[in-house]
Each structure stands twice: as C-alpha cells, then as structure tokens.
Scaffold this active site. Structure first.
Site, short mmCIF file in Angstrom:
data_model
loop_
_atom_site.label_atom_id
_atom_site.label_comp_id
_atom_site.label_asym_id
_atom_site.label_seq_id
_atom_site.Cartn_x
_atom_site.Cartn_y
_atom_site.Cartn_z
N GLU A 28 1.03 -1.31 -0.18
CA GLU A 28 0.10 0.46 0.26
C GLU A 28 0.96 0.94 0.15
O GLU A 28 0.71 2.57 -0.48
CB GLU A 28 -0.76 0.04 0.96
CG GLU A 28 -1.87 -0.65 1.70
CD GLU A 28 -1.66 -1.19 3.03
OE1 GLU A 28 -3.46 -2.35 3.36
OE2 GLU A 28 -1.68 -0.84 4.11
N THR A 106 -5.78 -0.50 3.07
CA THR A 106 -7.23 -1.20 2.10
C THR A 106 -8.31 -1.33 3.39
O THR A 106 -8.10 -1.55 4.26
CB THR A 106 -6.23 -2.24 1.42
OG1 THR A 106 -5.96 -3.08 2.33
CG2 THR A 106 -5.12 -2.32 0.76
N LYS A 189 -14.59 -2.03 6.96
CA LYS A 189 -13.55 -2.86 7.73
C LYS A 189 -12.12 -2.70 8.00
O LYS A 189 -11.78 -2.97 6.80
CB LYS A 189 -14.31 -3.95 8.45
CG LYS A 189 -13.58 -5.57 8.82
CD LYS A 189 -14.29 -6.62 8.61
CE LYS A 189 -13.58 -7.75 9.72
NZ LYS A 189 -12.54 -7.87 8.92
N ASP A 190 -11.68 -2.62 8.79
CA ASP A 190 -10.04 -3.19 8.35
C ASP A 190 -9.48 -3.26 9.99
O ASP A 190 -10.13 -3.49 10.21
CB ASP A 190 -9.52 -1.45 8.21
CG ASP A 190 -8.93 -0.41 9.32
OD1 ASP A 190 -9.86 -0.69 10.55
OD2 ASP A 190 -8.25 0.75 9.50
N MET A 191 -7.62 -2.89 10.41
CA MET A 191 -7.68 -3.56 11.31
C MET A 191 -6.27 -2.51 11.59
O MET A 191 -5.82 -2.75 12.93
CB MET A 191 -6.22 -4.92 11.11
CG MET A 191 -7.55 -5.80 10.67
SD MET A 191 -6.15 -7.17 9.42
CE MET A 191 -5.51 -7.59 11.23
N GLU A 192 -6.81 -1.63 11.70
CA GLU A 192 -5.62 0.01 12.54
C GLU A 192 -6.47 1.30 12.61
O GLU A 192 -5.98 1.80 13.21
CB GLU A 192 -4.49 0.11 10.61
CG GLU A 192 -3.63 -1.09 10.61
CD GLU A 192 -4.24 -1.61 10.39
OE1 GLU A 192 -5.02 -1.37 9.09
OE2 GLU A 192 -3.58 -2.70 9.90
N ASP A 215 -11.53 -5.97 -0.30
CA ASP A 215 -13.21 -7.55 -0.41
C ASP A 215 -14.03 -7.09 0.21
O ASP A 215 -14.62 -6.22 0.44
CB ASP A 215 -12.20 -8.37 0.58
CG ASP A 215 -11.83 -7.91 2.13
OD1 ASP A 215 -10.70 -7.10 1.49
OD2 ASP A 215 -12.91 -7.94 2.48
#
Ligand code: FMC
Length: 257
Positions: A28, A106, A189-192, A215
């Site tokens: 990214e 992303t 929805k992400d992770m960070e 996705d």
C-alpha cells in the site's frame, strides 16, 4: 480556554504544513512513496532495531512523512493490526509533531452499504468491533468510537465515498464481530483505523482515514482470497485517492477542509 485548545485553534488558522501518513502494508505504501517522490530516511529517529520505516519528502507546500511498521522480525510479513499501528503512530507523532495524520490502507467493504471493490472511502467515524467488555461503561471503552477530523469541503469536492470504519485484529469476521460491526453502522472494516485514532486523540493530533476496498465482506468469496486477488489493483486506486486528498489539503487550514 485551556492553553492546548488555544494552540489547536491557532494551528487551524494557518495552512497545514506537515502531514503524517500511517500505512500498514508495504504494497500500500510504495505507490504513494513513488507518487509523492518520498525517500527512505536512514536515521528515522525511531528506537534502534525496530522494523519501522519512515519515508520523507516535500510535495507542493507540504512536508510529508510516511511511516510503515515494517516487516515482522520473525515471520517477515507486514506488521498489520492495531498494536504495530498504534506504536508507530505514537513514535512518529513524538518525533515529527505533524499537523494532520492520514491513516490510509485497504479495507473490506459491505455491499449492503453500497461498497464496491476499488471504492475509496473517507471514514467519518472509527470504532472497534472485537473489544467486547459487557460491563457498564467498559463496554463503551471497548467500542472506542472516535470521530475523524471534520472535513466537509474535502468530502464535497472530492469524489470519495463516505462511511463509518470498524477495526479489529482479524481479516475474517466472527458472528460476534459481525453484530458489533452492524452496531457500529460500519461500511468499511480494517485492522488499524481505531488504533491510530486512539493515539491521535491521546496526543491531540487531528486524523483522517482513507480506505480502499479490496474485498466484499457480505459477498460470496472468502475475504482472504478476494483481498489477495485485488490488492495490487486496489493499491493503485488508494494511491490516487491519497494524492487527491493531499492535493486538496495543500495550502488549506484545518478549518477549511
Ligand atoms: N478486514 C479487515 N482488514 C482488512 C480487510 C478486511 N476484510 N481487507 N483489507 C484489510 C486491511 C487491514 O487493515 C490490514 O492492514 C490488511 O488489509 C489485511 O491484513
């Protein structure tokens, strides 16, 4: 007015001069590094031996720093997720004192909420979906809802979608995560995101969130498969979205965003 509020008010009246990009994955980050002609800083000012990477440069009237938490020192994969993101954000704010943070990356998107692969979202709110603490008030702490810096003009002028972001430390989605994401009213929805928001709030630096959809979570394909399939194409869309946002910010005060 408390002195720190006066400082924030003062900062709002002069153009943003220093922007910190926080990006979790090398795939990214590199298109952005290339587009903005940033160069890797050998002496990053970070503690000796950490894998965190800082890129630096000037783009138009802005000083840009991009930090990436680097590769896991044991496994060699990108250090995705909340803990590396919050640590690198903390260290970068301490070292660089940016006017504005952009957490870019992303994300998964919900088609039911209008998300399509390749869409670039500006998140208005961020919260966690995997910190369930069913005790009064701790429940709210767990969700950790925070507002992104208000950017009505940026939202209006740029062709970016707008929605809420929900963060957790898994790429997939458990049934419990799903109900929390629905409760958070999230489109992406992400992770960070929520971890970066926590640190930005703690140290009183405004933050915005730019997330490109790799996705579709409520689609047919497993997230991991679809994520890997679309990653390269979507990081090109992400770079274009980030560049548009930075072009818009250039020369403006926080209060004009
Ligand atoms: N769920 C959670 N995170 C992501 C996602 C999804 N459906 N798609 N893409 C992501 C982001 C996360 O923020 C990570 O940095 C990375 O991509 C996946 O490990």
């Amino acid at each position: 007015m408390a002195p720190e509020d006066a400082m924030v008010a003062g900062a709002e009246k002069r153009p943003v001069s220093s922007v910190l990009l926080v990006i979790a994955m090398q795939t990214e980050a590199l298109p952005v590094v290339q587009k903005l002609s940033l160069t890797e800083v050998a002496d990053s000012g970070f503690p000796k031996g950490v894998p965190w990477v800082r890129y630096h440069g000037f783009y138009k009237d802005l000083e840009i720093n991009l930090v990436w938490p680097g590769k896991d020192q044991t496994l060699g994969v990108d250090s995705v997720g909340t803990v590396p993101a919050s640590l690198v954000t903390y260290a970068a704010i301490q070292a660089l004192q940016p006017d504005l943070i952009i957490n870019a990356g992303t994300a998964g998107g919900f088609k039911e909420k209008g998300a399509c692969i390749g869409d670039v979202y500006l998140a208005t709110d961020v919260a966690y979906h995997d910190r369930r603490i069913p005790i009064p008030v701790f429940d709210l702490y767990g969700v950790g809802c925070r507002l992104a810096c208000s950017t009505p003009s940026l939202q209006k002028e740029l062709d970016l979608k707008v929605g809420k972001l929900s963060t957790g430390n898994s790429l997939d989605m458990s049934p419990q995560d799903e109900s929390s994401i629905i409760a958070n009213d999230a489109t992406v929805k992400d992770m960070e995101g929520a971890a970066v928001a926590y640190v930005a709030d703690l140290l009183k630096v405004p933050a915005i969130f730019v997330k490109a959809v790799t996705d579709i979570i409520d689609g047919e394909k497993p997230s991991a498969e679809e994520f890997m399939q679309n990653l390269i194409a979507v990081t090109a869309a992400l770079e274009q979205g980030i560049t548009k946002v930075i072009d818009f910010i250039n020369g403006k005060c926080l209060c004009d965003l």
